[in-house]
Motif scaffolding. Structure first.
Motif, PDB file in Angstrom:
ATOM      1  N   GLY A 319       0.804  -1.208   0.000  1.00  0.00           N
ATOM      2  CA  GLY A 319       0.000   0.000   0.000  1.00  0.00           C
ATOM      3  C   GLY A 319       0.841   1.262   0.000  1.00  0.00           C
ATOM      4  N   ARG A 320       2.000   1.223  -0.664  1.00  0.00           N
ATOM      5  CA  ARG A 320       2.896   2.379  -0.726  1.00  0.00           C
ATOM      6  C   ARG A 320       3.011   2.860  -2.166  1.00  0.00           C
ATOM      7  N   PRO A 321       3.510   4.092  -2.395  1.00  0.00           N
ATOM      8  CA  PRO A 321       3.716   4.538  -3.773  1.00  0.00           C
ATOM      9  C   PRO A 321       4.814   3.726  -4.453  1.00  0.00           C
ATOM     10  N   PRO A 322       4.711   3.502  -5.750  1.00  0.00           N
ATOM     11  CA  PRO A 322       5.793   2.828  -6.474  1.00  0.00           C
ATOM     12  C   PRO A 322       7.007   3.733  -6.599  1.00  0.00           C
ATOM     13  N   ALA A 323       8.155   3.153  -6.913  1.00  0.00           N
ATOM     14  CA  ALA A 323       9.391   3.931  -7.036  1.00  0.00           C
ATOM     15  C   ALA A 323       9.295   4.991  -8.119  1.00  0.00           C
ATOM     16  N   VAL A 324       8.585   4.701  -9.192  1.00  0.00           N
ATOM     17  CA  VAL A 324       8.395   5.661 -10.284  1.00  0.00           C
ATOM     18  C   VAL A 324       6.888   5.829 -10.475  1.00  0.00           C
ATOM     19  N   ASP A 325       6.353   6.923  -9.954  1.00  0.00           N
ATOM     20  CA  ASP A 325       4.904   7.103  -9.994  1.00  0.00           C
ATOM     21  C   ASP A 325       4.477   7.955 -11.181  1.00  0.00           C
ATOM     22  N   GLY A 326       3.197   8.279 -11.240  1.00  0.00           N
ATOM     23  CA  GLY A 326       2.672   9.032 -12.362  1.00  0.00           C
ATOM     24  C   GLY A 326       3.251  10.427 -12.489  1.00  0.00           C
ATOM     25  N   MET A 327       3.520  11.079 -11.365  1.00  0.00           N
ATOM     26  CA  MET A 327       4.080  12.429 -11.429  1.00  0.00           C
ATOM     27  C   MET A 327       5.491  12.420 -12.011  1.00  0.00           C
ATOM     28  N   GLU A 328       6.249  11.366 -11.741  1.00  0.00           N
ATOM     29  CA  GLU A 328       7.570  11.254 -12.349  1.00  0.00           C
ATOM     30  C   GLU A 328       7.442  11.104 -13.868  1.00  0.00           C
ATOM     31  N   GLY A 329       6.461  10.333 -14.289  1.00  0.00           N
ATOM     32  CA  GLY A 329       6.201  10.215 -15.722  1.00  0.00           C
ATOM     33  C   GLY A 329       5.814  11.553 -16.328  1.00  0.00           C
ATOM     34  N   ARG A 330       5.019  12.325 -15.617  1.00  0.00           N
ATOM     35  CA  ARG A 330       4.604  13.639 -16.109  1.00  0.00           C
ATOM     36  C   ARG A 330       5.789  14.590 -16.227  1.00  0.00           C
ATOM     37  N   LYS A 331       6.701  14.558 -15.271  1.00  0.00           N
ATOM     38  CA  LYS A 331       7.843  15.479 -15.295  1.00  0.00           C
ATOM     39  C   LYS A 331       8.744  15.222 -16.506  1.00  0.00           C
ATOM     40  N   ALA A 332       8.960  13.959 -16.842  1.00  0.00           N
ATOM     41  CA  ALA A 332       9.752  13.650 -18.046  1.00  0.00           C
ATOM     42  C   ALA A 332       9.029  14.163 -19.288  1.00  0.00           C
ATOM     43  N   LEU A 333       7.716  13.943 -19.344  1.00  0.00           N
ATOM     44  CA  LEU A 333       6.933  14.430 -20.476  1.00  0.00           C
ATOM     45  C   LEU A 333       6.967  15.951 -20.548  1.00  0.00           C
ATOM     46  N   GLU A 334       6.899  16.626 -19.401  1.00  0.00           N
ATOM     47  CA  GLU A 334       6.907  18.088 -19.384  1.00  0.00           C
ATOM     48  C   GLU A 334       8.191  18.638 -19.992  1.00  0.00           C
TER      49      GLU A 334
END
Length: 356
Positions: A319-334
């Protein structure tokens, strides 16, 4: 959603059964405590289900509605993911998507919001972060071994033939579904590694060109970066460099330099050499440079995907966040979106974070 029993087998469904879906399926099937339950998406899906010894579902809704699936792994073309995530998250399934998270920030925000609203985990595949090489590099930079970093550069000079763009439903090389060319599809792993190792970027200037392929997006790009810590950097990306070169990452500071070629450290020199530095050098002398992906994207070792998916399984259980979450994906895309905006403006600098 709360934690699960550590003994529970985590059921996976895959949406998208193309080349990258094959990599994910192999990785999932090799994971203890995980099971590939069903697949959907594309005309090849029934045959893949038989090959991968799982079930076939006719559509995303049917797959997401299965009680024996905990995680849906989305491996469809880049610009198709937001709608799929919205269906899957609403069904209460955890979500992991291939890079990039989607092709626009608005679509990425739909992905993130759908998972937030449903209370499910969201991960984005950036498997290079699980490579021991890049973890050593990041640790050295964060501990100040290079001194204040002054320069960081990444080069992805790969080769993709015209046939590569003509296949796979012809979505590659398009703006709407592919999101762009060499920068967003091939170099985005290096984009992610640069900001993961060096910190956030505050200003971008870029030039892109279509020089060798008959596609509507770039096959060549050069990006100039200014990091928040003051360091300068570059990204070079192309899919028109025959026969394809191993990707390269360089980091320099007044107290040391690190060079990585083909995911292997080829230079590790510090002003103050320590025992750990000599041990790193010794461990690398026997390793060969990887040419993975330089000309054939289907030649992919599954070990790093497996490592990231294993982390996601443990995140679901705990029940913890994954090492690479959605916001990390967004930052690379940004960062990629900022580069495209700069290129469209003739190289005019674009400031991050983007406001729209």
């Amino acid at each position: 959603m709360g934690p699960m029993s550590p003994e529970k087998t985590i059921g996976f469904g895959i949406v998208g059964c193309g080349a990258i879906g094959r990599v994910h399926a192999a990785a999932i099937r090799s994971l203890p405590g995980a099971r590939l339950v069903a697949v959907t998406g594309g005309p090849e899906a029934p045959a893949r289900a038989q090959e991968w010894q799982c079930e076939f579902e006719a559509d995303v809704q049917s797959l997401a509605g299965r009680a024996d699936i905990d995680v849906v792994d989305i491996c469809t073309p880049s610009g198709t993911r937001a709608e799929i995530v919205e269906i899957v998250a609403a069904a209460g399934k955890h979500v992991i998507v291939e890079k990039p998270i989607d092709v626009t920030l608005a679509r990425a925000d739909r992905v993130i919001e759908a998972c937030r609203r449903a209370g499910v985990l969201l991960g984005c595949i950036f498997q290079a972060r699980f490579n021991r090489t890049y973890r050593l590099v990041r640790d050295a930079v964060q501990r100040g071994r290079l001194g204040r970093p002054v320069m960081a550069s990444a080069a992805v000079k790969w080769y993709r033939s015209q046939d590569y763009y003509a296949g796979a439903g012809e979505w590659r090389g398009t703006k709407q579904i592919g999101g762009g060319g060499a920068l967003i599809n091939q170099a985005i792993h290096s984009v992610d590694l640069l900001r993961w190792v060096m910190g956030e970027v505050e200003r971008v200037s870029a030039f892109t060109a279509t020089l060798a392929r008959q596609i509507e997006v770039e096959d060549t790009a050069v990006v100039i970066l200014r990091f928040g810590n003051g360091a300068l950097g570059t990204i070079e990306a192309t899919t028109a460099a025959y026969p394809g070169m191993p990707r390269r990452l360089e980091l320099h500071g007044p107290k040391g330099s690190i060079v990585v070629v083909g995911d292997e450290i080829t230079e590790w020199t510090m002003e103050e050499m320590r025992q750990e530095d000599y041990e790193i050098r010794a461990s690398l002398e026997k390793r060969a440079l990887s040419r993975e992906g330089v000309a054939d994207p289907t030649l992919t070792d599954i070990s790093l995907h497996r490592a990231q998916l294993e982390d996601f399984v443990e995140a679901v259980r705990q029940g913890r966040p994954p090492a690479v979450d959605g916001m990390e994906g967004r930052k690379a895309l940004e960062l990629v979106v900022a580069a495209y905006r700069s290129a469209e403006a003739g190289g005019h600098p674009v400031v991050l974070p983007l406001t729209n």
